[in-house]
Structures are given as structure tokens and as C-alpha cells.
Motif scaffolding. Structure first.
Motif, PDB file in Angstrom:
ATOM      1  N   THR A 182       0.827  -1.203   0.000  1.00 21.00           N
ATOM      2  CA  THR A 182       0.000   0.000   0.000  1.00 21.00           C
ATOM      3  C   THR A 182       0.865   1.258   0.000  1.00 21.00           C
ATOM      4  O   THR A 182       2.073   1.201   0.256  1.00 21.00           O
ATOM      5  N   LEU A 183       0.230   2.382  -0.239  1.00 21.53           N
ATOM      6  CA  LEU A 183       0.939   3.663  -0.251  1.00 21.53           C
ATOM      7  C   LEU A 183       1.576   3.921   1.124  1.00 21.53           C
ATOM      8  O   LEU A 183       2.680   4.455   1.226  1.00 21.53           O
ATOM      9  N   SER A 184       0.890   3.482   2.171  1.00 16.55           N
ATOM     10  CA  SER A 184       1.445   3.657   3.532  1.00 16.55           C
ATOM     11  C   SER A 184       2.818   2.998   3.628  1.00 16.55           C
ATOM     12  O   SER A 184       3.760   3.551   4.177  1.00 16.55           O
ATOM     13  N   VAL A 208       2.682  13.856 -12.974  1.00 14.67           N
ATOM     14  CA  VAL A 208       3.118  13.620 -11.586  1.00 14.67           C
ATOM     15  C   VAL A 208       4.069  14.710 -11.122  1.00 14.67           C
ATOM     16  O   VAL A 208       3.882  15.310 -10.058  1.00 14.67           O
ATOM     17  N   LEU A 209       5.067  15.010 -11.918  1.00 13.40           N
ATOM     18  CA  LEU A 209       6.131  15.909 -11.460  1.00 13.40           C
ATOM     19  C   LEU A 209       5.827  17.376 -11.650  1.00 13.40           C
ATOM     20  O   LEU A 209       6.321  18.225 -10.897  1.00 13.40           O
ATOM     21  N   ASP A 213      -0.678  15.870 -10.166  1.00 12.97           N
ATOM     22  CA  ASP A 213      -2.049  15.375 -10.290  1.00 12.97           C
ATOM     23  C   ASP A 213      -2.337  14.369  -9.169  1.00 12.97           C
ATOM     24  O   ASP A 213      -1.817  13.259  -9.157  1.00 12.97           O
ATOM     25  N   GLU A 214      -3.190  14.758  -8.236  1.00 13.70           N
ATOM     26  CA  GLU A 214      -3.422  13.929  -7.055  1.00 13.70           C
ATOM     27  C   GLU A 214      -4.284  12.702  -7.342  1.00 13.70           C
ATOM     28  O   GLU A 214      -4.434  11.825  -6.510  1.00 13.70           O
ATOM     29  N   ALA A 215      -4.816  12.651  -8.550  1.00 12.02           N
ATOM     30  CA  ALA A 215      -5.581  11.442  -8.927  1.00 12.02           C
ATOM     31  C   ALA A 215      -4.642  10.283  -9.255  1.00 12.02           C
ATOM     32  O   ALA A 215      -5.078   9.129  -9.318  1.00 12.02           O
ATOM     33  N   LEU A 216      -3.363  10.587  -9.423  1.00 12.32           N
ATOM     34  CA  LEU A 216      -2.395   9.548  -9.789  1.00 12.32           C
ATOM     35  C   LEU A 216      -1.660   9.068  -8.541  1.00 12.32           C
ATOM     36  O   LEU A 216      -1.050   9.869  -7.819  1.00 12.32           O
ATOM     37  N   PRO A 217      -1.700   7.766  -8.283  1.00 15.33           N
ATOM     38  CA  PRO A 217      -1.030   7.233  -7.081  1.00 15.33           C
ATOM     39  C   PRO A 217       0.445   7.636  -7.011  1.00 15.33           C
ATOM     40  O   PRO A 217       0.944   7.952  -5.932  1.00 15.33           O
ATOM     41  N   ALA A 218       1.133   7.690  -8.152  1.00 13.23           N
ATOM     42  CA  ALA A 218       2.569   8.007  -8.117  1.00 13.23           C
ATOM     43  C   ALA A 218       2.817   9.386  -7.513  1.00 13.23           C
ATOM     44  O   ALA A 218       3.879   9.627  -6.914  1.00 13.23           O
ATOM     45  N   HIS A 220       1.584  10.580  -4.964  1.00 12.76           N
ATOM     46  CA  HIS A 220       1.551  10.519  -3.487  1.00 12.76           C
ATOM     47  C   HIS A 220       2.732   9.760  -2.891  1.00 12.76           C
ATOM     48  O   HIS A 220       2.816   9.641  -1.673  1.00 12.76           O
ATOM     49  N   VAL A 221       3.609   9.257  -3.743  1.00 14.70           N
ATOM     50  CA  VAL A 221       4.772   8.533  -3.199  1.00 14.70           C
ATOM     51  C   VAL A 221       5.713   9.552  -2.577  1.00 14.70           C
ATOM     52  O   VAL A 221       6.183  10.476  -3.244  1.00 14.70           O
ATOM     53  N   SER A 222       5.945   9.361  -1.274  1.00 14.64           N
ATOM     54  CA  SER A 222       6.771  10.338  -0.544  1.00 14.64           C
ATOM     55  C   SER A 222       7.510   9.622   0.588  1.00 14.64           C
ATOM     56  O   SER A 222       7.072   9.647   1.737  1.00 14.64           O
ATOM     57  N   PRO A 223       8.610   8.964   0.272  1.00 18.61           N
ATOM     58  CA  PRO A 223       9.343   8.214   1.301  1.00 18.61           C
ATOM     59  C   PRO A 223       9.959   9.160   2.333  1.00 18.61           C
ATOM     60  O   PRO A 223      10.015  10.376   2.115  1.00 18.61           O
TER      61      PRO A 223
END
Ligand code: 6PG
Length: 239
Positions: A182-184, A208-209, A213-218, A220-223
């Protein structure tokens, strides 16, 4: 949020981005192993990582101190041509001395929900029930902005209590039944790399960059520590 904004690197072609990612990965692994016994790496699937994995197979990686997991898998047998485990075996695992008990493929024999629960239990055992903190997660990007098997059709949940989910990919994908971290989990990782090659990814990269676009899961990737994008010129043209 990571301590720094995403680092975006652009390279002449797929091979060059793979070489740059291999060098960065070697440095990050070395950095991790200065402070801990093992390095937990989550592998990406699809086709883009192939050259990177081939390079790593010939690199001086302390495989006996690596733990290999997957960020997602298609629910097909591990010898199926579309299996992410098969791709990693062909390019990396069959050419390295990584101990077999250090390699943790996602199970594909069970029913999807049971398989997801089983892999989550596997992660909990390894990470002592703390949120899994992979030292490094490798990710690809679909032309639709998906990453791992997190698709735009499923609103990304930033606080998903599950670590692994069984999902059904949209019908534009040939293998629809999948497992995904999951994204978590992706965001609990210390570092993540996106590996993106080709003109057909250009629009998704820009969404994404640039558009974020917040509709795209990528998006939200933020390690926790560092996110690095390895792009070739064809994929980066929209930036
Ligand atoms: C999968 C992958 C997926 C992949 C992208 C890009 O199992 O399909 O994990 O997220 O990284 O779809 O795939 P390509 O590298 O083949 O373009």
C-alpha cells in the motif's frame, strides 16, 4: 514528507538511467549497511528494471546482507512470463549469491485476499510488527500514472492500515489480479527510486512531477528520506 524534495535525474537512454540507478543504489546500500546488519530492498516489476537488475547481478553487492521483497506482483505462477518474480530471477536472482531465505516473493498460490494477508504477515515478522520500513523501494510508472499496483481508479489512501492488498487492475491491463504494497508502506520506506523510460510515459511523468495530479497514485509517493527519479530523455521530454 521527505526531508528533501524529489531529485529528478535525466539520462540519454534506458541503459544510462539504469547505470545511474545502479550506482546510486550501490551507494545507498553501502550507506545503510554502515548502520545496520541488513538492507531491505523492495523490487519493482514490469520491464523497465530489467537493465538495472542485470547490472546489479554483476555488481559488488553484499547479497548476504540484502533482504529482497516485492512492491507488487501479478497473481500468476512465478514461472509465468508476466510474473515479476520470474523477471527478477531471470535478470538478477539466478546470477547472484543472495541466500534463498533472504528472498521473499509475494505468494501467488492462495486466493488473493489470503495471499495478501500472508505477505503482510511475512512483512510483520521481518519488521517486528512495526510499519515496514524498507530501506529502498524501486518503482516503475505506468502510462496511466499507476505505480506498484496502485491504480488511478482506486483513490490512494495515505493512511491505509493494511500493508498489502489484493487488487483488481483496470481492464486495460492484461493481468488483472494483483497484490500490492500500500501507499502507507511505500511512504514508510526510507528511500524510493522511480525508474521511467520511453515516450509513452512522458505524459504521466509530467502529470506527476509538474501538475502534481493527485488522482495519480505516483504523485503521493513520498518516502521518509529521499525520492529519486531516474528518467531517460524520452520520458522526461514533457518536463
Ligand atoms: C507491475 C509493476 C508496475 C510497473 C509499471 C511500469 O507489476 O506492472 O510493478 O507498477 O512498474 O506498470 O511497467 P513497465 O516498466 O513494464 O513499463
Amino acid at each position: 514528507m521527505p526531508t528533501s524534495s524529489p531529485k529528478v535525474t535525466v539520462h540519454p537512454d534506458h541503459e544510462a538511467l539504469s547505470q545511474a540507478a545502479a550506482q546510486r543504489l550501490m551507494a545507498d546500500v553501502s550507506d545503510v549497511l554502515e548502520d545496520q546488519d541488513e538492507c531491505a530492498l523492495a523490487l519493482a516489476g514490469g520491464g523497465t528494471p530489467r537493465p538495472l537488475y542485470t547490472l546489479l547481478a554483476d555488481a559488488d553487492v553484499p547479497w548476504n546482507r540484502m533482504r529482497l521483497f516485492w512492491g507488487d506482483e501479478r497473481m500468476v505462477p512465478h514461472d509465468h512470463p508476466k510474473s515479476n518474480v520470474r523477471m527478477a530471477r531471470e535478470t538478477l536472482l539466478s546470477n547472484t549469491a543472495v541466500p534463498a531465505d533472504h528472498v521473499h516473493p509475494m505468494p501467488v498460490e492462495d486466493a488473493p485476499e489470503q495471499a495478501a494477508n500472508r505477505y503482510e504477515r511475512r512483512l510483520r515478522r521481518y519488521f517486528d510488527d512495526y510499519p515496514p520500513s524498507f530501506d529502498l523501494v524501486l518503482l516503475g510508472l505506468g502510462a496511466d500514472g499507476h505505480t506498484a499496483s496502485l491504480f488511478p481508479e482506486d483513490p490512494p489512501s495515505l493512511d491505509d492500515s493494511a500493508w498489502v492488498r489484493a487488487v483488481t487492475a483496470p481492464d486495460r491491463h492484461d493481468i488483472r489480479q494483483r497484490l500490492t504494497c500500500t501507499l502507507s508502506v511505500l511512504n514508510d520506506a526510507r528511500r524510493a527510486y522511480f525508474l521511467v523510460s520511453g515516450e509513452r510515459k512522458r505524459d504521466a511523468v509530467r502529470k506527476v512531477l509538474v501538475a502534481r495530479d493527485e488522482a495519480l497514485p505516483a504523485t503521493h509517493v513520498s518516502p521518509r528520506e529521499q525520492l529519486v527519479w531516474f528518467l531517460d530523455r524520452d520520458a522526461a521530454d514533457g518536463l
